[in-house]
Design an enzyme around this catalytic site. Structure first.
Site, short mmCIF file in Angstrom:
data_model
loop_
_atom_site.label_atom_id
_atom_site.label_comp_id
_atom_site.label_asym_id
_atom_site.label_seq_id
_atom_site.Cartn_x
_atom_site.Cartn_y
_atom_site.Cartn_z
N TYR A 1 -20.84 22.63 67.16
CA TYR A 1 -21.20 21.57 68.11
C TYR A 1 -22.70 21.29 67.99
O TYR A 1 -23.54 21.97 68.56
CB TYR A 1 -20.83 21.95 69.55
CG TYR A 1 -19.34 22.13 69.78
CD1 TYR A 1 -18.40 21.66 68.87
CD2 TYR A 1 -18.87 22.77 70.92
CE1 TYR A 1 -17.05 21.82 69.08
CE2 TYR A 1 -17.50 22.93 71.14
CZ TYR A 1 -16.60 22.46 70.22
OH TYR A 1 -15.25 22.62 70.43
N PHE B 1 -9.59 18.60 75.40
CA PHE B 1 -9.36 17.21 75.86
C PHE B 1 -8.56 17.22 77.17
O PHE B 1 -7.58 16.46 77.30
CB PHE B 1 -8.63 16.37 74.83
CG PHE B 1 -9.46 15.92 73.64
CD1 PHE B 1 -10.81 16.19 73.56
CD2 PHE B 1 -8.87 15.18 72.61
CE1 PHE B 1 -11.56 15.76 72.46
CE2 PHE B 1 -9.61 14.75 71.51
CZ PHE B 1 -10.96 15.04 71.44
N PRO B 2 -8.91 18.06 78.15
CA PRO B 2 -8.07 18.16 79.36
C PRO B 2 -8.01 16.86 80.16
O PRO B 2 -7.06 16.64 80.90
CB PRO B 2 -8.74 19.27 80.17
CG PRO B 2 -10.17 19.30 79.68
CD PRO B 2 -10.08 18.95 78.23
N GLY C 1 -11.92 11.57 78.74
CA GLY C 1 -12.39 10.67 79.80
C GLY C 1 -11.37 9.61 80.18
O GLY C 1 -11.46 8.98 81.24
N1 LIG Z 1 -10.69 23.62 69.77
C1 LIG Z 1 -10.94 22.38 69.39
O1 LIG Z 1 -10.62 21.98 68.28
C2 LIG Z 1 -11.64 21.47 70.34
C3 LIG Z 1 -11.70 20.09 70.07
C4 LIG Z 1 -12.34 19.27 71.00
C5 LIG Z 1 -12.92 19.82 72.14
N2 LIG Z 1 -12.88 21.17 72.36
C6 LIG Z 1 -13.45 21.79 73.58
O2 LIG Z 1 -12.82 21.19 74.69
C7 LIG Z 1 -13.80 20.72 75.60
C8 LIG Z 1 -13.24 19.55 76.37
O3 LIG Z 1 -13.01 18.47 75.49
P1 LIG Z 1 -13.88 17.14 75.56
O4 LIG Z 1 -15.16 17.44 76.25
O5 LIG Z 1 -13.95 16.57 74.22
O6 LIG Z 1 -12.91 16.16 76.37
P2 LIG Z 1 -12.53 16.02 77.92
O7 LIG Z 1 -13.00 17.19 78.69
O8 LIG Z 1 -11.10 15.64 77.99
O9 LIG Z 1 -13.36 14.72 78.33
C9 LIG Z 1 -14.76 14.66 78.19
C10 LIG Z 1 -15.15 13.18 78.30
O10 LIG Z 1 -14.80 12.69 79.57
C11 LIG Z 1 -15.94 12.24 80.28
N3 LIG Z 1 -15.83 12.77 81.63
C12 LIG Z 1 -15.82 14.08 82.00
N4 LIG Z 1 -15.66 14.21 83.33
C13 LIG Z 1 -15.57 12.94 83.83
C14 LIG Z 1 -15.39 12.42 85.13
N5 LIG Z 1 -15.29 13.22 86.17
N6 LIG Z 1 -15.34 11.06 85.26
C15 LIG Z 1 -15.45 10.25 84.20
N7 LIG Z 1 -15.62 10.70 82.93
C16 LIG Z 1 -15.67 12.02 82.75
C17 LIG Z 1 -17.14 12.80 79.55
O11 LIG Z 1 -18.22 11.88 79.61
P3 LIG Z 1 -19.58 12.27 80.38
O12 LIG Z 1 -20.33 13.17 79.48
O13 LIG Z 1 -20.21 10.94 80.61
O14 LIG Z 1 -19.17 12.93 81.67
C18 LIG Z 1 -16.62 12.93 78.13
O15 LIG Z 1 -16.78 11.75 77.40
C19 LIG Z 1 -14.99 20.43 74.72
O16 LIG Z 1 -16.18 20.32 75.47
C20 LIG Z 1 -14.95 21.57 73.77
O17 LIG Z 1 -15.53 22.72 74.37
C21 LIG Z 1 -12.23 21.98 71.47
#
Ligand SMILES: NC(=O)c1ccc[n+]([C@@H]2O[C@H](COP(=O)([O-])OP(=O)(O)OC[C@H]3O[C@@H](n4cnc5c(N)ncnc54)[C@H](OP(=O)(O)O)[C@@H]3O)[C@@H](O)[C@H]2O)c1
Length: 276
Positions: A59, A204-205, A209
């Site tokens: 990252y 991507f929980p 977003g």
């Molecule tokens: N193992 C793997 O292959 C893998 C792949 C991808 C991700 N991950 C892990 O999973 C974690 C979660 O995934 P992710 O961060 O990609 O996706 P996510 O948690 O589903 O969504 C994050 C996105 O949503 C927005 N967001 C978050 N809270 C919000 C809210 N309350 N209201 C409106 N928008 C909101 C964020 O923008 P803002 O920054 O503007 O809030 C960001 O763009 C990552 O941080 C990483 O640690 C692991």
């Protein structure tokens, strides 16, 4: 519903964690637009009781781990930093599996150094590299665990069969797969983790977003509970399985506070079933 999960038999974490992928630049490449806000997000997460922070060497690369150290070292006693290796980066949005044992060993050593740790509580193989025997990839990580540099091992983006193959090689504490209300292809993996005592970390929980946006299918339940759609998406995950450890990612303190508050949201049986 208990709010904690015991990882690997000895490590209690609050089930709603934080994913530190969003505190990097566009395409998960380079530094974030606002590094000070990234540090505030990490500190606020800990203040709010988050004890599981997910990151990876890739990252940034390195940026997310470096910011975690800047914001939080020396770490509070109960903080579990889960990192990963097994994907190399060649540019924004570009990720390539690399599971050669000597490379994985280097990345564990470098994560220890960047994070300022003697031991990594949860080290996840980011991807199984099909070009390298699984025994060699997990074997090297298991050696690092024997050497005291890793406490528990996790997998990422795996099938039920791969979990079983991995567990025949060595002990595994968690699985991290894509999973959210709108994408439940990993349902069987989740059930398998729950039945086997493994933590299931859905990435991507909130569907990057998408599930946080108003005007979608979560509006009705959100309105009834006086909550936001993002909170409903997270509360649904927490309710779905006691093994579920969501790690919503955000670069903003306001979104972090909103997301963490989903811990206290209780869906009724009807609301849970209707969304399912
Ligand atoms: N193992 C793997 O292959 C893998 C792949 C991808 C991700 N991950 C892990 O999973 C974690 C979660 O995934 P992710 O961060 O990609 O996706 P996510 O948690 O589903 O969504 C994050 C996105 O949503 C927005 N967001 C978050 N809270 C919000 C809210 N309350 N209201 C409106 N928008 C909101 C964020 O923008 P803002 O920054 O503007 O809030 C960001 O763009 C990552 O941080 C990483 O640690 C692991």
């Amino acid at each position: 519903m208990t709010d904690t999960f015991r990882l690997g038999g000895d490590l209690d974490v609050a089930r709603l964690g934080y994913g530190a992928m969003q505190i990097t630049g566009a395409g998960i490449w380079g530094p974030p637009r606002d590094p000070d806000e990234a540090v505030r997000v990490l500190r606020r997460a800990v203040e709010l009781g988050v004890t599981l922070i997910d990151t990876a060497d890739s990252y940034g690369p390195y940026i997310s781990e470096e910011l975690i150290r800047t914001a939080l070292h020396p770490y509070p006693e109960h903080l579990v930093i889960a990192t990963k290796a097994g994907l190399v980066r060649t540019g924004p949005h570009e990720w390539h599996p690399l599971g050669r044992p000597e490379y994985l060993r280097q990345q564990v050593e470098m994560s220890l150094r960047r994070l300022g740790l003697d031991r990594i509580d949860l080290f996840q193989l980011h991807r199984i590299n099909p070009k390298v025997p699984l025994e060699d990839q997990l074997g090297e990580l298991a050696k690092l665990r024997e050497e005291g540099k890793i406490r528990h091992l996790g997998l990422s983006e795996v099938s039920v069969a791969e979990i079983d193959r991995a567990r025949a090689i060595t002990g595994i504490a968690s699985v991290q797969n894509l999973y959210n209300l709108a994408d439940r292809r990993s349902e069987a993996v989740l059930d398998h983790c729950e039945a086997s005592g493994l933590g299931f970390i859905p990435w991507f929980p909130i569907a990057t977003g998408e599930l946080a946006q108003a005007g979608g299918k979560l509006d009705g339940v959100a309105g009834a509970l006086g909550a936001t759609p993002a909170q409903v998406a997270l509360a649904w995950l927490l309710r779905r399985s006691p093994a579920m450890l969501p790690i919503p990612g955000t670069s903003s303190v306001a979104h972090l506070e909103e997301n963490v508050a989903a811990r206290d949201l209780r869906l009724t049986d009807e609301q849970f079933a209707a969304l399912r």
